[in-house]
Design a protein around this motif. Structure first.
Motif, short mmCIF file in Angstrom:
data_model
loop_
_atom_site.label_atom_id
_atom_site.label_comp_id
_atom_site.label_asym_id
_atom_site.label_seq_id
_atom_site.Cartn_x
_atom_site.Cartn_y
_atom_site.Cartn_z
N ALA A 1 0.85 -1.19 0.00
CA ALA A 1 0.00 0.00 0.00
C ALA A 1 0.88 1.23 0.00
O ALA A 1 2.05 1.19 0.41
CB ALA A 1 -0.92 0.02 1.22
N ALA A 2 0.33 2.34 -0.48
CA ALA A 2 1.04 3.61 -0.45
C ALA A 2 0.11 4.70 0.08
O ALA A 2 -1.11 4.64 -0.10
CB ALA A 2 1.56 3.99 -1.83
N ALA A 3 0.71 5.65 0.73
CA ALA A 3 0.02 6.85 1.18
C ALA A 3 0.79 8.05 0.64
O ALA A 3 2.02 8.12 0.80
CB ALA A 3 -0.05 6.91 2.70
N VAL A 4 0.08 8.97 -0.01
CA VAL A 4 0.73 10.11 -0.67
C VAL A 4 0.07 11.41 -0.19
O VAL A 4 -1.16 11.55 -0.26
CB VAL A 4 0.62 10.00 -2.20
N GLY B 1 3.58 0.75 2.73
CA GLY B 1 3.38 -0.30 3.73
C GLY B 1 3.36 -1.66 3.04
O GLY B 1 2.73 -1.82 2.00
N ILE B 2 4.06 -2.62 3.61
CA ILE B 2 4.18 -3.95 3.02
C ILE B 2 3.72 -5.00 4.03
O ILE B 2 4.10 -4.95 5.21
CB ILE B 2 5.64 -4.25 2.62
N VAL B 3 2.93 -5.94 3.57
CA VAL B 3 2.56 -7.11 4.37
C VAL B 3 3.09 -8.34 3.67
O VAL B 3 2.76 -8.59 2.50
CB VAL B 3 1.03 -7.20 4.57
N SER B 4 3.92 -9.08 4.34
CA SER B 4 4.59 -10.23 3.74
C SER B 4 3.62 -11.37 3.46
O SER B 4 2.49 -11.40 3.96
CB SER B 4 5.71 -10.73 4.67
N ARG C 1 0.03 0.58 7.73
CA ARG C 1 1.48 0.77 7.80
C ARG C 1 1.92 1.93 6.91
O ARG C 1 2.84 2.68 7.29
CB ARG C 1 2.19 -0.52 7.40
N ALA C 2 1.29 2.08 5.75
CA ALA C 2 1.64 3.20 4.89
C ALA C 2 1.30 4.52 5.56
O ALA C 2 2.11 5.46 5.57
CB ALA C 2 0.93 3.08 3.55
N CYS D 1 -11.93 1.58 4.90
CA CYS D 1 -11.41 2.48 5.92
C CYS D 1 -10.15 1.88 6.54
O CYS D 1 -10.09 0.68 6.81
CB CYS D 1 -12.46 2.73 7.00
N VAL D 2 -9.17 2.72 6.77
CA VAL D 2 -7.90 2.28 7.36
C VAL D 2 -8.12 2.10 8.86
O VAL D 2 -8.57 3.03 9.55
CB VAL D 2 -6.80 3.31 7.11
N PRO D 3 -7.81 0.92 9.41
CA PRO D 3 -8.06 0.69 10.83
C PRO D 3 -6.98 1.27 11.74
O PRO D 3 -5.83 1.45 11.32
CB PRO D 3 -8.07 -0.84 10.93
N ASN D 4 -7.36 1.56 12.96
CA ASN D 4 -6.42 1.90 14.04
C ASN D 4 -5.54 3.10 13.71
O ASN D 4 -4.34 3.09 13.98
CB ASN D 4 -5.55 0.68 14.37
#
Length: 233
Positions: free
Chosen positions: A48-51, A91-94, A113-114, A131-134
């Motif tokens: 994921a990315a956040a810009v 953000g990366i999830v393996s 994470r992003a 929606c992005v959690p937490n």
């Protein structure tokens, strides 16, 4: 009121900063677009990315849903986005985490994470579909936001280019699977390689086609184009 005619899914769309501008006018200085890629592939991580763009920034011509863009164009735009943006985080999830969490929650965690990787933190989020959690800041999600929200489209491009680069590295590390061509998505060529070589370290054991092959059920990988996620250019 005149009825608005829906555009074709494949028609070019004009990405403007209308939503970002509204939020800037309301006092949200750091507005982040958030999107994820790689939910459907049989192999590789979710990214994921956040810009965040500076307030009153100019639109970069050509920014669109990453799936509509050729690879070379995506790479050029990703570089331009990173150059123009006030903040970019990935953000990366393996694969191991994805198999434990499930693909739905893995996508949410990649986005979280992003967002938490941005410094300073954003004031508000515009998100594709979910929606992005937490996270503490306000947010709004839109179905297919990457097709009309500028910062979300930008995030989709950055995430796609980043993930494709990872898969090219995996292609060199795990030769024979064709990761550099299909990027881990379910294709006939991928299924043939999977059945011939067996799953490798980055295959998602929680996905039925991989699980069947790992169990020795040759020829039972399933339809590579059905229910898994199509190959994106």
């Amino acid at each position: 009121m005149a009825k608005r005619t829906a555009k074709s899914d494949d028609a070019p769309r004009d990405h403007t900063l209308s939503l970002e501008t509204l939020l800037w006018d309301l006092g949200y200085a750091r507005v982040a677009g958030v999107d994820e890629v790689g939910l459907g592939p049989w192999a590789g991580p979710v990214v994921a990315a956040a810009v965040v763009f500076p307030a009153r920034t100019r639109v970069i011509p050509g920014v669109d849903d990453s799936k509509k863009l050729a690879p070379a164009r995506r790479e050029d735009l990703s570089a331009a986005i990173r150059d123009r943006a006030a903040g970019v985080a990935v953000g990366i999830v393996s694969v191991a985490e994805l198999d434990a969490l499930g693909v739905h929650d893995a996508g949410l965690e990649a986005m979280r994470r992003a967002v938490t990787g941005l410094a300073p933190s954003p004031d508000y989020l515009l998100v594709d579909a979910r929606c992005v959690p937490n996270v503490a800041m306000g947010q709004t999600s839109f179905v297919r936001a990457d097709t009309f929200v500028y910062s979300v489209a930008a995030a989709s491009i950055v995430a796609k280019v980043y993930r494709d680069a990872l898969m090219l590295e995996m292609d060199a590390r795990f030769p024979g699977y064709g990761f550099g061509q299909h990027m881990g998505y379910g294709t006939a060529a991928h299924l043939e390689a999977l059945e011939r070589l067996g799953p490798c370290e980055i295959h998602r054991r929680s996905f039925a086609p991989v699980r069947r092959v790992a169990a020795g059920e040759r020829g039972q990988g399933g339809d590579p184009g059905k229910g898994v996620g199509k190959l994106h250019p």
